[in-house]
Scaffold this motif. Structure first.
Motif, PDB file in Angstrom:
ATOM      1  N   THR A   7       0.862  -1.183   0.000  1.00  0.00           N
ATOM      2  CA  THR A   7       0.000   0.000   0.000  1.00  0.00           C
ATOM      3  C   THR A   7       0.897   1.231   0.000  1.00  0.00           C
ATOM      4  OG1 THR A   7      -0.146   0.324   2.408  1.00  0.00           O
ATOM      5  CG2 THR A   7      -1.665  -1.277   1.412  1.00  0.00           C
ATOM      6  N   GLY A   8       0.438   2.293  -0.682  1.00  0.00           N
ATOM      7  CA  GLY A   8       1.290   3.478  -0.780  1.00  0.00           C
ATOM      8  C   GLY A   8       2.496   3.259  -1.673  1.00  0.00           C
ATOM      9  N   GLY A   9       2.396   2.282  -2.568  1.00  0.00           N
ATOM     10  CA  GLY A   9       3.542   1.923  -3.403  1.00  0.00           C
ATOM     11  C   GLY A   9       3.919   2.936  -4.450  1.00  0.00           C
ATOM     12  N   ALA A  10       3.046   3.913  -4.700  1.00  0.00           N
ATOM     13  CA  ALA A  10       3.366   4.971  -5.667  1.00  0.00           C
ATOM     14  C   ALA A  10       3.943   6.198  -4.975  1.00  0.00           C
ATOM     15  CB  ALA A  10       2.119   5.357  -6.457  1.00  0.00           C
ATOM     16  N   GLY A  11       4.153   6.114  -3.673  1.00  0.00           N
ATOM     17  CA  GLY A  11       4.627   7.256  -2.910  1.00  0.00           C
ATOM     18  C   GLY A  11       6.140   7.383  -2.867  1.00  0.00           C
ATOM     19  N   PHE A  12       6.592   8.366  -2.108  1.00  0.00           N
ATOM     20  CA  PHE A  12       8.013   8.697  -1.973  1.00  0.00           C
ATOM     21  C   PHE A  12       8.831   7.494  -1.498  1.00  0.00           C
ATOM     22  CE2 PHE A  12      10.928  10.561   1.438  1.00  0.00           C
ATOM     23  CZ  PHE A  12      12.026  10.644   0.604  1.00  0.00           C
ATOM     24  N   ILE A  13       8.385   6.821  -0.459  1.00  0.00           N
ATOM     25  CA  ILE A  13       9.077   5.638   0.038  1.00  0.00           C
ATOM     26  C   ILE A  13       8.621   4.395  -0.721  1.00  0.00           C
ATOM     27  CG2 ILE A  13       9.376   4.138   2.053  1.00  0.00           C
ATOM     28  CD1 ILE A  13       9.226   6.677   3.777  1.00  0.00           C
ATOM     29  N   GLY A  14       7.353   4.373  -1.108  1.00  0.00           N
ATOM     30  CA  GLY A  14       6.789   3.202  -1.759  1.00  0.00           C
ATOM     31  C   GLY A  14       7.467   2.827  -3.057  1.00  0.00           C
ATOM     32  N   GLN A  15       7.780   3.802  -3.904  1.00  0.00           N
ATOM     33  CA  GLN A  15       8.371   3.472  -5.210  1.00  0.00           C
ATOM     34  C   GLN A  15       9.707   2.744  -5.080  1.00  0.00           C
ATOM     35  OE1 GLN A  15       7.990   6.387  -8.510  1.00  0.00           O
ATOM     36  NE2 GLN A  15       6.761   7.596  -7.096  1.00  0.00           N
ATOM     37  N   PRO A  16      10.652   3.229  -4.277  1.00  0.00           N
ATOM     38  CA  PRO A  16      11.897   2.456  -4.143  1.00  0.00           C
ATOM     39  C   PRO A  16      11.704   1.125  -3.421  1.00  0.00           C
ATOM     40  CG  PRO A  16      11.951   4.449  -2.780  1.00  0.00           C
ATOM     41  CD  PRO A  16      10.769   4.575  -3.666  1.00  0.00           C
ATOM     42  N   VAL A  17      10.707   1.035  -2.514  1.00  0.00           N
ATOM     43  CA  VAL A  17      10.427  -0.251  -1.874  1.00  0.00           C
ATOM     44  C   VAL A  17       9.947  -1.254  -2.919  1.00  0.00           C
ATOM     45  CG1 VAL A  17       8.842  -1.453  -0.309  1.00  0.00           C
ATOM     46  CG2 VAL A  17       9.993   0.636   0.448  1.00  0.00           C
ATOM     47  N   VAL A  18       9.047  -0.832  -3.804  1.00  0.00           N
ATOM     48  CA  VAL A  18       8.570  -1.695  -4.886  1.00  0.00           C
ATOM     49  C   VAL A  18       9.748  -2.167  -5.747  1.00  0.00           C
ATOM     50  CG1 VAL A  18       7.259  -1.698  -7.055  1.00  0.00           C
ATOM     51  CG2 VAL A  18       6.217  -0.795  -4.961  1.00  0.00           C
ATOM     52  N   ALA A  19      10.634  -1.246  -6.099  1.00  0.00           N
ATOM     53  CA  ALA A  19      11.800  -1.599  -6.916  1.00  0.00           C
ATOM     54  C   ALA A  19      12.687  -2.617  -6.203  1.00  0.00           C
ATOM     55  CB  ALA A  19      12.600  -0.344  -7.252  1.00  0.00           C
TER      56      ALA A  19
END
Length: 316
Positions: A7-19
């Protein structure tokens, strides 16, 4: 391939976490609030448009995805507003419901983004997970702490491990431009004078990519309990601004004034990270100077791109 829902994967922290999760071979599903946010995510992820405040909708999502792992990053994050926003209460309630749905769908591990604001900031010294007093000063930290207690009991009851990640001062690409580092970078790039107080407050800064790698490692190891995710390095606000100004060769446009101390700005908030090193086999990140340079370069590129788009719009 293990399935993880962020959740929040498009956010500031979320995007690098997804990567970071994709790099480790996970099948990544991400919730977004609107279709427009889907463009911020790589094509390898499965995107779900979902209002997490809608209990029935989040239940349908969990039953449809049936993730083994939940990484819950979504929360109210508007700079300045989030400290006392009543939306914190909404996120507290919706998060509890989300966890119940996750467990009902057979989830086996959860990681949640907590905050250093759960701690008592008046104690001084490095904040150790098992020893520091939990005494938030604002609604934001109070709601996060309430969720920590509720979620810890809920997941323990189901014998499912819960990693509670307490973040300190993240920075890097995609950060809100109104926060300290990007705001300073952008003002200096615009040739403006930056006037700040003495900047003696000590904080613990960690680049968002290093945060993401730590989170991915905690997921991979199915860690249970509270973990500080930070650099463990005390750095003054003044030193941060001077580092930015030095890299941009703009020292002559920074002025420090007399110090002003307030409850909103405690003298020192720094993490102890021995537990992180142990449970995540996590190594210290690259030098702070290198990460500041990368961040300055990012905002310089963003400025040039926006200026180019504005020029095109004007000439059209």
């Amino acid at each position: 391939m293990r399935r993880v829902l962020v959740t929040g994967g498009a956010g500031f922290i979320g995007q690098p976490v997804v990567a970071a999760l994709l790099t480790r071979g996970y099948a990544v599903h991400v919730t977004v609030r609107s279709e427009s946010q889907a463009s911020l995510l790589p094509g390898a992820v499965t995107v779900h448009v979902c209002d997490l405040m809608d209990c029935s909708r989040s239940g349908e999502l969990m039953q449809g995805v049936r993730p083994e792992i939940l990484v819950h990053l979504a929360w109210v994050t508007e700079p300045g507003d989030y400290w006392g926003s009543l939306a914190n209460l909404d996120w507290l309630t919706s998060s509890v419901n989300l966890f119940r749905h996750f467990l009902d769908a057979g989830g086996s591990h959860c990681l949640v983004a907590g905050t250093s604001a759960e701690y008592d900031w008046g104690g001084g010294g490095p904040l150790i997970e098992s020893q520091a007093v939990l005494k938030p000063q604002f609604l934001y930290g109070s709601c996060k702490l309430a969720l920590f207690h509720a979620a810890s009991a809920l997941f323990a009851q189901k014998s499912v491990p819960l990693a509670w990640v307490r973040l300190f001062c993240p920075f890097g690409p995609g950060e809100n431009p109104m926060r300290l580092i990007p705001k300073t970078v952008l003002r200096l790039l615009r040739q403006e004078l930056v006037v700040v107080d003495a900047g003696g407050e000590i904080r613990d800064f960690l680049h968002v990519e290093d945060i993401a790698n730590a989170i991915a490692s905690l997921v991979q190891r199915q860690v249970d309990g509270a973990v500080n995710v930070a650099s463990g390095q005390p750095t003054s606000i003044r030193a941060v601004i001077e580092e930015v100004a030095g890299y941009l060769e703009a020292q002559d446009r920074v002025m420090f004034q007399a110090a002003r101390q307030s409850v909103e700005s405690p003298l020192s908030v720094v993490a102890a990270i021995d537990h992180l090193k142990k449970v995540a086999d996590w190594n210290p990140p690259p030098a702070f100077r290198e990460r500041i340079a990368q961040t300055c370069d990012y905002w310089r590129r963003r400025m040039r791109e926006e200026a180019g788009l504005q020029k095109l719009a004007t000439s059209a």
